[in-house]
Design an enzyme around this catalytic site. Structure first.
Site, mmCIF file in Angstrom:
data_model
loop_
_atom_site.group_PDB
_atom_site.id
_atom_site.type_symbol
_atom_site.label_atom_id
_atom_site.label_comp_id
_atom_site.label_asym_id
_atom_site.label_seq_id
_atom_site.Cartn_x
_atom_site.Cartn_y
_atom_site.Cartn_z
ATOM 1 N N ASP A 154 0.853 -1.186 0.000
ATOM 2 C CA ASP A 154 0.000 0.000 0.000
ATOM 3 C C ASP A 154 0.895 1.244 0.000
ATOM 4 O O ASP A 154 1.846 1.324 -0.763
ATOM 5 C CB ASP A 154 -0.991 -0.082 1.162
ATOM 6 C CG ASP A 154 -2.202 0.808 0.937
ATOM 7 O OD1 ASP A 154 -2.234 1.550 -0.050
ATOM 8 O OD2 ASP A 154 -3.120 0.785 1.777
ATOM 9 N N ARG A 211 0.362 9.942 -5.926
ATOM 10 C CA ARG A 211 0.144 10.334 -4.524
ATOM 11 C C ARG A 211 1.399 10.978 -3.920
ATOM 12 O O ARG A 211 1.963 10.491 -2.950
ATOM 13 C CB ARG A 211 -0.304 9.146 -3.675
ATOM 14 C CG ARG A 211 -1.556 8.461 -4.221
ATOM 15 C CD ARG A 211 -1.995 7.316 -3.317
ATOM 16 N NE ARG A 211 -3.171 6.639 -3.872
ATOM 17 C CZ ARG A 211 -3.689 5.508 -3.406
ATOM 18 N NH1 ARG A 211 -3.145 4.927 -2.352
ATOM 19 N NH2 ARG A 211 -4.747 4.973 -3.958
#
Ligand SMILES: *[C@@H]1O[C@H](CO)[C@@H](O)[C@H](O)[C@H]1NC(C)=O
Length: 318
Positions: A154, A211
């Site tokens: 993640d 991100r």
């Protein structure tokens, strides 16, 4: 002016045994600046030094100052559930491989000078959940590159569930799919609106897909950071989040700052003095962000040299 410059060169030459380039840096490397100002962690005591995963997990339950000496492999996720805690790496190569931290429902945590390489499958290297006043500084975050399935691991450094008062400074984020997610869902506005204030400064983002960070609902001040090789998106503002990006250097970064991507509502962004090389931004709506703290920027033209030298572990040592 010439006299002062010459003195600085002479001192640098005397202090080092190799010919490092002169670093013209204005910001201090060992100082907490930004929304996490006032974070004290476990304070200034000597604390406990750990050299095994078991000792680290046990120390994290108790809190206080915890020093990790060595690169501990396979610790899984270490739970930090006690506030007023500092986790500090000893020297330049201490931290976790195949492990990570979850900081959950606590206040006042400092994490500095750690190598964090490869999270357990599906997990974050650092997950900040429902927590306040967290400073993450001089760490090196990476996995295996932009390769394989993007969800195998993640995030590198994520914050969610109404976390607030965060500073992420002088870190290296590299060779990974997803760097830093602030606000995990378009449908979590009730908990996140008015929270998720985060300062990113003097970080390196290199060879990370997206991100850098992504932020929903909150407020992000991103300054004096170096972006290199971001193939999908850089600073991503969404769901009404407000971003102020200044003095960042973007090279080969697609959508360096973007406000209309992958969410039901756009975010806001304003920018000042960013440097774009083979990179461009797509800002659909602007809103200014006034930060409540003092800070010192370094000019975009020099930030890549500065963070390559002074971000990551081994600069501020414990
Ligand atoms: C942290 O320190 C503050 C101030 O000393 C204290 O009020 C609080 O109870 C402490 N929290 C924890 C979890 O130890």
């Amino acid at each position: 002016m010439h006299f002062l410059t010459n003195v600085a060169v002479a001192l640098t030459a005397a202090a080092s045994t190799y010919a490092a380039p002169m670093e013209k840096r204005a910001a201090a490397v060992d100082e907490l600046v930004g929304y996490a100002a006032g974070t004290t962690g476990g304070g200034s005591g000597a604390g406990t030094t750990v050299t095994t995963c078991a000792a680290l997990a046990a120390a994290a339950k108790v809190g206080g100052v915890i020093k990790i000496d060595g690169l501990l492999d396979g610790c899984d996720i270490i739970q930090v559930k006690t506030g007023n805690t500092s986790i500090l790496g000893v020297g330049a190569n201490s931290g976790l491989t195949n492990g990570g931290f979850q900081i959950r429902k606590v206040d006042n945590v400092i994490i500095r000078n750690l190598v964090l390489k490869v999270a357990p499958k599906g997990k974050d290297l650092i997950d900040i959940d429902a927590s306040t006043r967290v400073w993450v500084d001089h760490c090196d975050f990476a996995s295996v590159g932009i390769t394989g399935d993007k969800d195998t691991y993640d995030g590198l450094l994520d914050a969610k569930h109404g976390s607030d008062s965060l500073t992420f400074s002088w870190n290296k984020f590299h060779d990974h799919w997803k760097a830093s997610l602030v606000g995990h869902s378009d449908s979590n506005g009730a908990q996140d609106t008015g929270k998720l204030h985060v300062t990113y400064h003097h970080n390196l983002f290199e060879n990370v897909n997206s991100r850098l960070p992504s932020i929903r609902f909150g407020s992000a001040h991103v300054y004096s950071s170096c972006y290199n090789k971001g193939p999908t998106s850089g600073i991503h503002s969404r769901m009404g989040a407000v971003v102020f990006a200044e003095e960042n250097s973007f090279t080969d970064t697609k959508l360096a700052i973007v406000t209309n991507l992958d969410s039901e509502e756009d975010g806001f962004a304003s920018e000042k003095n960013n440097l774009y090389v083979n990179s461009e931004s797509r800002i659909t709506q602007t809103k200014s962000l006034t930060v409540p703290y003092k800070y010192t920027v370094d000019a975009a033209a020099g930030v890549c040299d500065i963070v390559r030298k002074s971000a990551g572990p081994g600069v501020v040592t414990f």
